[in-house]
Scaffold this motif. Structure first.
Motif, short mmCIF file in Angstrom:
data_model
loop_
_atom_site.label_atom_id
_atom_site.label_comp_id
_atom_site.label_asym_id
_atom_site.label_seq_id
_atom_site.Cartn_x
_atom_site.Cartn_y
_atom_site.Cartn_z
N MET A 1 42.54 42.72 24.15
CA MET A 1 43.14 41.69 24.98
C MET A 1 42.21 41.37 26.14
SD MET A 1 46.88 41.36 26.44
CE MET A 1 47.23 40.48 27.94
N GLY A 2 42.17 40.10 26.57
CA GLY A 2 41.29 39.65 27.62
C GLY A 2 41.84 39.89 29.01
N SER A 3 41.05 39.47 29.98
CA SER A 3 41.42 39.65 31.38
C SER A 3 41.28 38.34 32.14
CB SER A 3 40.52 40.68 32.04
OG SER A 3 40.78 41.95 31.52
N LYS A 4 42.18 38.12 33.09
CA LYS A 4 42.11 36.94 33.93
C LYS A 4 41.51 37.35 35.27
CE LYS A 4 44.75 32.87 35.12
NZ LYS A 4 46.01 32.17 34.94
N ILE A 5 40.53 36.59 35.73
CA ILE A 5 39.77 36.91 36.93
C ILE A 5 39.95 35.80 37.96
CG2 ILE A 5 37.45 37.31 37.85
CD1 ILE A 5 36.68 38.21 34.98
N SER B 1 38.33 20.04 44.77
CA SER B 1 38.39 21.48 44.57
C SER B 1 39.03 22.15 45.77
CB SER B 1 36.97 22.03 44.40
OG SER B 1 36.96 23.43 44.48
N ARG B 2 39.77 23.22 45.51
CA ARG B 2 40.37 24.01 46.60
C ARG B 2 39.52 25.24 46.92
NH1 ARG B 2 46.51 24.87 45.81
NH2 ARG B 2 46.23 25.65 47.92
N GLY B 3 38.37 25.36 46.26
CA GLY B 3 37.44 26.44 46.58
C GLY B 3 37.71 27.75 45.84
N PHE B 4 38.57 27.71 44.84
CA PHE B 4 38.80 28.90 44.03
C PHE B 4 39.12 28.50 42.60
CE2 PHE B 4 43.08 27.88 45.43
CZ PHE B 4 43.90 28.25 44.37
N GLY B 5 39.06 29.49 41.72
CA GLY B 5 39.34 29.21 40.32
C GLY B 5 39.69 30.48 39.57
N PHE B 6 39.90 30.33 38.28
CA PHE B 6 40.25 31.45 37.41
C PHE B 6 39.40 31.40 36.15
CE2 PHE B 6 43.99 30.73 39.99
CZ PHE B 6 44.28 32.01 40.42
N VAL B 7 38.99 32.58 35.73
CA VAL B 7 38.22 32.72 34.50
C VAL B 7 38.96 33.70 33.61
CG1 VAL B 7 36.03 33.49 33.51
CG2 VAL B 7 36.05 32.27 35.69
N GLU B 8 39.11 33.37 32.34
CA GLU B 8 39.68 34.31 31.37
C GLU B 8 38.56 34.74 30.44
OE1 GLU B 8 43.80 33.74 29.81
OE2 GLU B 8 43.52 31.74 30.67
N MET B 9 38.38 36.05 30.37
CA MET B 9 37.34 36.59 29.50
C MET B 9 38.00 37.27 28.31
SD MET B 9 34.38 37.79 32.13
CE MET B 9 33.14 37.77 30.85
N VAL B 10 37.34 37.20 27.17
CA VAL B 10 37.88 37.72 25.92
C VAL B 10 38.03 39.23 25.96
CG1 VAL B 10 37.45 37.91 23.44
CG2 VAL B 10 36.92 35.79 24.64
N ASN B 11 37.05 39.92 26.54
CA ASN B 11 36.99 41.38 26.52
C ASN B 11 37.22 41.95 27.92
OD1 ASN B 11 35.72 44.02 26.75
ND2 ASN B 11 34.94 43.67 24.68
N GLU C 1 34.05 43.58 29.51
CA GLU C 1 33.11 42.58 30.00
C GLU C 1 33.62 41.95 31.28
OE1 GLU C 1 32.64 39.95 26.66
OE2 GLU C 1 31.14 41.22 25.72
N ALA C 2 34.92 41.76 31.38
CA ALA C 2 35.51 41.20 32.59
C ALA C 2 35.26 42.12 33.79
CB ALA C 2 37.01 40.97 32.39
N GLN C 3 35.44 43.43 33.60
CA GLN C 3 35.20 44.39 34.68
C GLN C 3 33.73 44.38 35.10
OE1 GLN C 3 37.36 46.09 36.58
NE2 GLN C 3 38.93 45.00 35.43
N LYS C 4 32.82 44.27 34.12
CA LYS C 4 31.40 44.20 34.44
C LYS C 4 31.07 42.93 35.22
CE LYS C 4 29.90 47.06 30.59
NZ LYS C 4 29.21 47.11 29.30
N ALA C 5 31.69 41.83 34.84
CA ALA C 5 31.46 40.56 35.55
C ALA C 5 31.97 40.64 36.98
CB ALA C 5 32.15 39.42 34.80
N ILE C 6 33.14 41.26 37.17
CA ILE C 6 33.70 41.43 38.52
C ILE C 6 32.73 42.24 39.38
CG2 ILE C 6 35.53 42.56 39.85
CD1 ILE C 6 37.46 41.76 37.51
#
Length: 111
Positions: free
Chosen positions: A1-5, A43-53, A56-61
């Motif tokens: 399951m992926g993660s939302k960042i 833009s409000r200066g923020f966003g969300f990224v959903e990663m598959v793994n 990988e999401a933790q490494k990106a963070i």
């Protein structure tokens, strides 16, 4: 399951495609979205990224949190679930009784 960042501190010119490109260097990106103001479209200066793994999401963070993007310091962390907001006039509180039948002093004399 992926993660939302959550990604905060984005330059206002950042696009969804740029956000996806930044995170793609750290793993497979399912979606990337810069949040915009519903009235102005800016833009409000923020966003969300959903990663598959999740790994990988933790490494990106870890790799991107605190880094500089076009002179702005990014805040990157795991997104928390959206808090339920009350809509409309629901949670105004206050003394409803005084408004109806008088008492309470002040206000306009309607008689």
């Amino acid at each position: 399951m992926g993660s939302k960042i959550y990604v905060g501190g984005l330059p206002y010119a950042t696009t969804d495609a740029q956000l996806q490109e930044i995170f793609s260097a750290h793993g497979a990106v399912e979606s990337a979205r810069v949040i915009t103001d519903k009235f102005t479209g800016r833009s409000r200066g923020f966003g969300f990224v959903e990663m598959v793994n999740s790994e990988e999401a933790q490494k990106a963070i870890q790799a991107l949190n605190g880094t500089d993007l076009e002179g702005r310091n990014l805040t990157v962390n795991e997104a928390r679930p959206q808090e339920k907001r009350s809509g409309g006039f629901g949670d105004r509180g206050g003394g409803g009784g005084e408004r109806r039948g008088g008492g309470g002093g002040g206000g306009r004399n309607r008689w």
